[in-house]
Structure formats: C-alpha cells, structure tokens
Motif scaffolding. Structure first.
Motif, PDB file in Angstrom:
ATOM      1  N   LEU A 313      48.439  89.099  40.536  1.00 58.68           N
ATOM      2  CA  LEU A 313      47.384  90.118  40.412  1.00 58.68           C
ATOM      3  C   LEU A 313      45.960  89.087  39.833  1.00 58.68           C
ATOM      4  CD1 LEU A 313      48.992  93.228  38.656  1.00 58.68           C
ATOM      5  CD2 LEU A 313      48.285  92.773  41.069  1.00 58.68           C
ATOM      6  N   ARG A 314      44.947  89.572  39.587  1.00 59.57           N
ATOM      7  CA  ARG A 314      43.777  88.994  39.127  1.00 59.57           C
ATOM      8  C   ARG A 314      44.169  88.827  37.505  1.00 59.57           C
ATOM      9  NH1 ARG A 314      38.032  89.144  40.468  1.00 59.57           N
ATOM     10  NH2 ARG A 314      36.759  88.131  38.852  1.00 59.57           N
ATOM     11  N   GLY A 315      43.817  87.590  37.421  1.00 63.68           N
ATOM     12  CA  GLY A 315      43.847  86.975  35.786  1.00 63.68           C
ATOM     13  C   GLY A 315      45.288  86.364  35.901  1.00 63.68           C
ATOM     14  N   MET A 316      46.142  86.510  36.739  1.00 58.55           N
ATOM     15  CA  MET A 316      47.660  86.004  36.392  1.00 58.55           C
ATOM     16  C   MET A 316      47.307  84.300  36.711  1.00 58.55           C
ATOM     17  SD  MET A 316      49.473  88.565  35.831  1.00 58.55           S
ATOM     18  CE  MET A 316      51.244  87.684  36.000  1.00 58.55           C
ATOM     19  N   PRO A 317      48.061  83.554  36.180  1.00 61.46           N
ATOM     20  CA  PRO A 317      48.099  82.121  36.285  1.00 61.46           C
ATOM     21  C   PRO A 317      48.565  81.660  37.849  1.00 61.46           C
ATOM     22  CG  PRO A 317      49.443  82.440  34.254  1.00 61.46           C
ATOM     23  CD  PRO A 317      49.358  83.745  34.956  1.00 61.46           C
ATOM     24  N   ALA A 318      47.731  80.972  38.491  1.00 58.10           N
ATOM     25  CA  ALA A 318      47.950  80.886  39.741  1.00 58.10           C
ATOM     26  C   ALA A 318      48.938  79.639  39.975  1.00 58.10           C
ATOM     27  CB  ALA A 318      46.804  79.935  40.611  1.00 58.10           C
ATOM     28  N   PRO A 319      50.087  80.041  40.895  1.00 58.40           N
ATOM     29  CA  PRO A 319      51.245  79.121  41.182  1.00 58.40           C
ATOM     30  C   PRO A 319      50.748  77.517  41.451  1.00 58.40           C
ATOM     31  CG  PRO A 319      51.350  81.291  42.577  1.00 58.40           C
ATOM     32  CD  PRO A 319      50.056  81.024  41.856  1.00 58.40           C
ATOM     33  N   GLU A 320      51.454  76.548  40.871  1.00 58.24           N
ATOM     34  CA  GLU A 320      51.169  75.288  40.880  1.00 58.24           C
ATOM     35  C   GLU A 320      51.369  74.901  42.489  1.00 58.24           C
ATOM     36  OE1 GLU A 320      49.918  73.112  38.979  1.00 58.24           O
ATOM     37  OE2 GLU A 320      49.499  74.589  37.359  1.00 58.24           O
ATOM     38  N   PHE A 321      50.501  73.906  43.115  1.00 54.39           N
ATOM     39  CA  PHE A 321      51.234  73.624  44.330  1.00 54.39           C
ATOM     40  C   PHE A 321      50.987  72.104  44.447  1.00 54.39           C
ATOM     41  CE2 PHE A 321      46.437  73.847  44.857  1.00 54.39           C
ATOM     42  CZ  PHE A 321      46.063  72.428  45.456  1.00 54.39           C
ATOM     43  N   LYS A 322      51.814  71.444  45.438  1.00 51.73           N
ATOM     44  CA  LYS A 322      51.717  70.042  45.872  1.00 51.73           C
ATOM     45  C   LYS A 322      51.768  70.284  47.514  1.00 51.73           C
ATOM     46  CE  LYS A 322      54.160  68.128  41.862  1.00 51.73           C
ATOM     47  NZ  LYS A 322      55.236  67.159  41.531  1.00 51.73           N
ATOM     48  N   ALA A 323      50.654  69.268  48.111  1.00 56.64           N
ATOM     49  CA  ALA A 323      50.772  69.210  49.294  1.00 56.64           C
ATOM     50  C   ALA A 323      49.979  67.761  49.825  1.00 56.64           C
ATOM     51  CB  ALA A 323      49.578  70.209  49.663  1.00 56.64           C
ATOM     52  N   VAL A 324      49.977  67.342  50.936  1.00 59.83           N
ATOM     53  CA  VAL A 324      49.810  65.942  51.510  1.00 59.83           C
ATOM     54  C   VAL A 324      48.737  65.973  52.318  1.00 59.83           C
ATOM     55  CG1 VAL A 324      51.996  65.055  50.689  1.00 59.83           C
ATOM     56  CG2 VAL A 324      51.628  65.860  53.039  1.00 59.83           C
ATOM     57  N   ASP A 325      47.958  65.053  52.436  1.00 53.61           N
ATOM     58  CA  ASP A 325      46.839  64.817  53.559  1.00 53.61           C
ATOM     59  C   ASP A 325      47.724  64.023  54.660  1.00 53.61           C
ATOM     60  OD1 ASP A 325      46.963  62.039  52.924  1.00 53.61           O
ATOM     61  OD2 ASP A 325      45.103  62.278  51.882  1.00 53.61           O
ATOM     62  N   VAL A 326      46.794  63.802  55.637  1.00 50.17           N
ATOM     63  CA  VAL A 326      47.179  63.147  56.744  1.00 50.17           C
ATOM     64  C   VAL A 326      47.909  61.804  56.719  1.00 50.17           C
ATOM     65  CG1 VAL A 326      45.749  64.534  58.588  1.00 50.17           C
ATOM     66  CG2 VAL A 326      44.862  62.476  57.504  1.00 50.17           C
ATOM     67  N   LYS A 327      47.281  61.140  55.602  1.00 53.66           N
ATOM     68  CA  LYS A 327      47.942  59.801  55.197  1.00 53.66           C
ATOM     69  C   LYS A 327      49.030  59.793  54.137  1.00 53.66           C
ATOM     70  CE  LYS A 327      43.164  57.624  56.092  1.00 53.66           C
ATOM     71  NZ  LYS A 327      42.370  56.875  55.521  1.00 53.66           N
ATOM     72  N   GLY A 328      49.414  61.124  53.872  1.00 55.68           N
ATOM     73  CA  GLY A 328      50.544  61.161  53.056  1.00 55.68           C
ATOM     74  C   GLY A 328      50.171  61.154  51.515  1.00 55.68           C
ATOM     75  N   LYS A 329      49.120  61.086  51.154  1.00 56.71           N
ATOM     76  CA  LYS A 329      48.682  61.270  49.754  1.00 56.71           C
ATOM     77  C   LYS A 329      48.824  62.418  49.245  1.00 56.71           C
ATOM     78  CE  LYS A 329      44.662  60.583  46.723  1.00 56.71           C
ATOM     79  NZ  LYS A 329      43.295  60.297  46.588  1.00 56.71           N
ATOM     80  N   GLU A 330      49.378  62.680  48.204  1.00 55.78           N
ATOM     81  CA  GLU A 330      49.889  63.782  47.409  1.00 55.78           C
ATOM     82  C   GLU A 330      48.718  64.470  46.546  1.00 55.78           C
ATOM     83  OE1 GLU A 330      53.798  65.248  46.053  1.00 55.78           O
ATOM     84  OE2 GLU A 330      52.904  64.699  44.342  1.00 55.78           O
TER      85      GLU A 330
END
Length: 457
Positions: A313-330
């Motif tokens: 819901l609005r105001g809740m802490p956003a879940p942390e994320f990890k993702a990579v670009d086309v070169k593999g940089k996280e």
C-alpha cells in the motif's frame, strides 16, 4: 357503491400480473440453430472475445436459452467462418438457418437480422489509400452515412433503427480511436494522422441511453475521454479524472453506468489507494438505480483488494531489488536513493508493453535532470528470451535505465509486488516508500502530471 366480487378478483389478478412483469419476469430468449452442412458453429455476445461452440443436446437439437434484460447483440460464426451480428430482445424467438446457400434468419427480428447481414460496415482501405489518411477518413465517413441512410429508410422498428445507428457510429469511433495503435502494435506500422483526425471528439455527445446497449460502448467512451485529454480538449487530473469524465456525459443512465464500469475497470487493473477518493468524487453523479445497485459489490471488491495488497500500500517500504543491465552490471534500489523511482515491469513477448515503451522513453527524456529515475525492468528469463531482450535494448539511448530481473515472474521482487500481468508501473518516492504499486501507463498524460506533483513534494 357495491363491488361485484368477481370483478374485484379480476382486477386484483391483473394488478399482480402487471407487477410481476415490472419485476422482470420476462420469458427467456431462445435461439435455435438449424444447419444442413458440416462444420462447427459458434455463438456469443458480440463484445466477448473467444468462441463458444454451439453443441447439440441429447436429442440432437441446438437451442440456446438466454436471460436477457434488454435488447442486445450477439455474434454467429458460420461453418465457413463468416461473422453475422444477431439482434435479440428479451423473450424473442430467433432461428438461424445455415445451408449450402448461406445463412438466413427466421422468427422474431428476421427482418432486422437480415438487414444487419446485408449491411455490415467495416472500415477498409482501397488500393492506393493509406489507412487513416484524410482520403481514408472521407471514404469511410461517407460509408457510415450511406449505411445509416439505408437504415433510416428500411422501415424497421424505430427503437432498433436508433440503436443500430448508434452501433454503426460507435463502431466507427472505436476504429478511429484504437486502429492506429493496433497497427503500430501488431503490424509494426506507424501511421501519420491528418491534423483534424480527432476533430470528431469536439462535438461528441453521450446523450442517448441506448448507447449502453452498443457492444464495447464503455471501451469506446473511455478511449474517447483519454484521447480528449491528450488532445487538450479535456482537463487532465490524476485525482479527479472520473468526476471530469462524468460531468461530460449528458444522459443520466449513460453517466451512471459509465462511472460504475470505470470504477470496476479500475479495480480490474489492480489495487489503487486512491479508490475511496474516486468513489467519493463520483457517487453523487451515479443516480440511475441499476448503477446504484452495483456500488456495494464494487466496494466489497475494493475491500478484498485492499486486504490482498496490504504489503504494498501507499507509504509501505518498497521491496529491495537487484537487476542487471545488458553488460551484466548489477543495480540495486540503493543506487537510486534520494530520487523518485518509476519501475516499468514488462517482458519481450508483451505487445502492449512494447507499445508503451516509446511513451516511457519520451517521459524519461522530458523529466531528465530532475530527481527522478525511470527503470525498465525486464522479466524475461532463459537464454533465448534474455538474448532477445538484450538485442531489443542494446542500442536504446536516453534517460531510461534498461535492466533485467533475474528469475523474472518467479523472482522475489515480482512476487512481492504481486505481478501476474504486465505492463505494470510502480512509483517509489525519494524515501524509498511506495507511492503507487499500480500506476497509470506512460501513454496516459495523468502519469506525467502525477510524477510532476510528486517531484515538487
């Protein structure tokens, strides 16, 4: 005065019989299918997608019994895959006959359905005429008026003529509003529209209650309002857009049913923290009894959605994320700390997602330099799809980040946001808290206004 008992009894019977009819005790509608050729046949409401095969009963008869509350349209698909619109009314008896010579109609509304079969209007292009060009508009606009002229001179029942005229016009409006985008999505062809292409919206009125019997009437009206916003014909407001739409609708029934459908459609797209405010802003505009009766059901659905989404819901802490670009940089959430984050979840096989990409790229470029970041979050998995994603985004330029979420829809991030369908836009504020887990799409000008307001806070 002395009343005769038999007369009094008869009057009471008639009175109760009349009351029963008013309460909706209408005989069922029956559609009988008779065919002497091989092949499957289908029949379903015209606005419904997919196909419903007509199957014979234990005696070999093909009969459908329908509980209709008001006149409407169905679609018959013949053994030769030819589509026929079919007009039905409550309690009517219609027979559709198919043989080697084609399809004919018997019983109630035979004349109406024969007219529809012989006078279908579908916007088409002639050789050398580009779709949606000025010449195309003139040619198809004249085609609509020509078939409406035949309808008015047909001698068919007055109410049918009124309703069918609306169906012709709204079918054409729907094509004008949706056609160019569909060509871009499915044919990868962008069309150049004349400067006056959307001028018909300036004088478009919603003043006939029969509009609500036209297939896809709600989708057409909503597309019209959203296009009016984009063309500067209607005020843009992320908070009050429903009320603005409602005040533009002249007829009470159309206005009430449109707003109830809009509330329902909003819930279908996903939970919204703004929903109670939307309800409050339009409740006084919903006055038709049929629409009012639907409000408690919608409110119950909202409550269920609130409970299902209480973690985002609005105001809740956003879940942390990890993702990579086309070169593999996280990249992770912490890399964008202190900025408003707009996360665009999608995958390469999603046609609507790809249609929204140019709008998101444009939005990112327009707001570049401000404390806001746009992150394209691919949910593609597997070597083949990830490879296709890399190919699609490797040459992308602009302010938007293009990342891939490992494990895609099965990732903890997708599960945390309850992502089961895309495109899905999530907005996170500078403090890392959720602003909107089901934000509007980038093609909607209300998203830009919402972001501009958020940046100023």
């Amino acid at each position: 005065m002395r009343w005769d008992f038999n007369l009094l009894f008869m009057l009471l019977v008639l009175a109760f019989a009349g009351t029963g009819c008013q309460n909706g005790n209408v005989p069922e509608t029956r559609v009988t299918f008779t065919k002497s050729v091989d092949g499957d046949i289908y029949f379903q409401p015209e606005e419904k997608s997919g196909y419903e095969k007509v199957m014979p009963d234990s005696l070999g008869n093909r009969v459908l019994k329908l509980d209709l509350k008001e006149p409407g349209y169905y679609r018959y698909v013949s053994t030769k895959q030819v589509f026929y619109p079919v007009y039905l009314t409550p309690g009517s008896r219609v027979e559709i006959v198919e043989d080697a010579d084609g399809v004919t109609f018997k019983g109630d509304h035979a004349a109406e359905n024969t007219f529809l079969a012989e006078n279908a209007f579908i916007g088409v292009s002639a050789d050398g005429v580009d779709s949606y060009s000025a010449e195309w508009l003139k040619m198809n606009g004249e085609g609509v008026e020509r078939v409406i002229g035949k309808l008015r001179e047909s001698g068919l029942p007055r109410e049918f003529v009124r309703q069918q005229e609306l169906k012709y016009r709204y079918g054409f409006y729907n094509q004008l509003l949706e056609g160019p985008a569909l060509m871009a999505m499915f044919m990868n062809k962008n069309v150049r529209l004349p400067d006056d292409y959307y001028d018909f919206l300036k004088d478009l009125k919603f003043d006939d209650p029969l509009i609500t019997r036209v297939p896809k009437w709600f989708q057409t009206m909503l597309a019209a309002f959203e296009r009016m916003e984009k063309e500067g014909m209607l005020e843009v407001s992320p908070d009050n857009f429903m009320e603005i739409y409602g005040k533009r609708i002249e007829d009470e029934k159309v206005r009430s049913l449109f707003l109830v459908n809009l509330l329902d459609f909003t819930l279908q797209k996903g939970y919204s923290d703004q929903f109670p405010n939307y309800m409050m802003s339009v409740r006084r505009l919903i006055t038709d009894s049929m629409a009012v009766a639907q409000l408690p059901v919608i409110e119950a659905r909202y409550q269920a959605a609130w409970e299902a989404n209480e973690a985002i819901l609005r105001g809740m802490p956003a879940p942390e994320f990890k993702a990579v670009d086309v070169k593999g940089k996280e990249y992770s959430s912490s890399d964008f700390k202190g900025k408003v984050q707009v996360l665009d979840f999608w995958f390469t096989g999603c046609v609507p997602c790809r249609a929204e990409m140019p709008y998101m790229e444009k939005l990112a470029d327009e707001l570049e330099g401000l404390p806001i970041v746009f992150v394209s979050m691919s949910l593609d998995t597997g070597n083949e799809l990830v490879g296709l994603w890399k190919q699609m985004v490797k040459d992308k330029k602009g302010a938007e980040y293009h990342l891939n979420v490992p494990d895609g829809f099965k990732s903890t991030l997708a599960k945390s946001y309850l992502i089961r369908a895309v495109p899905r836009i999530v907005i996170i504020d500078k403090e890392g808290k959720i602003v909107d887990a089901y934000a509007k799409r980038p093609s909607d000008p209300k998203l830009k206004m919402q972001l501009e307001q958020l940046i100023k806070e």
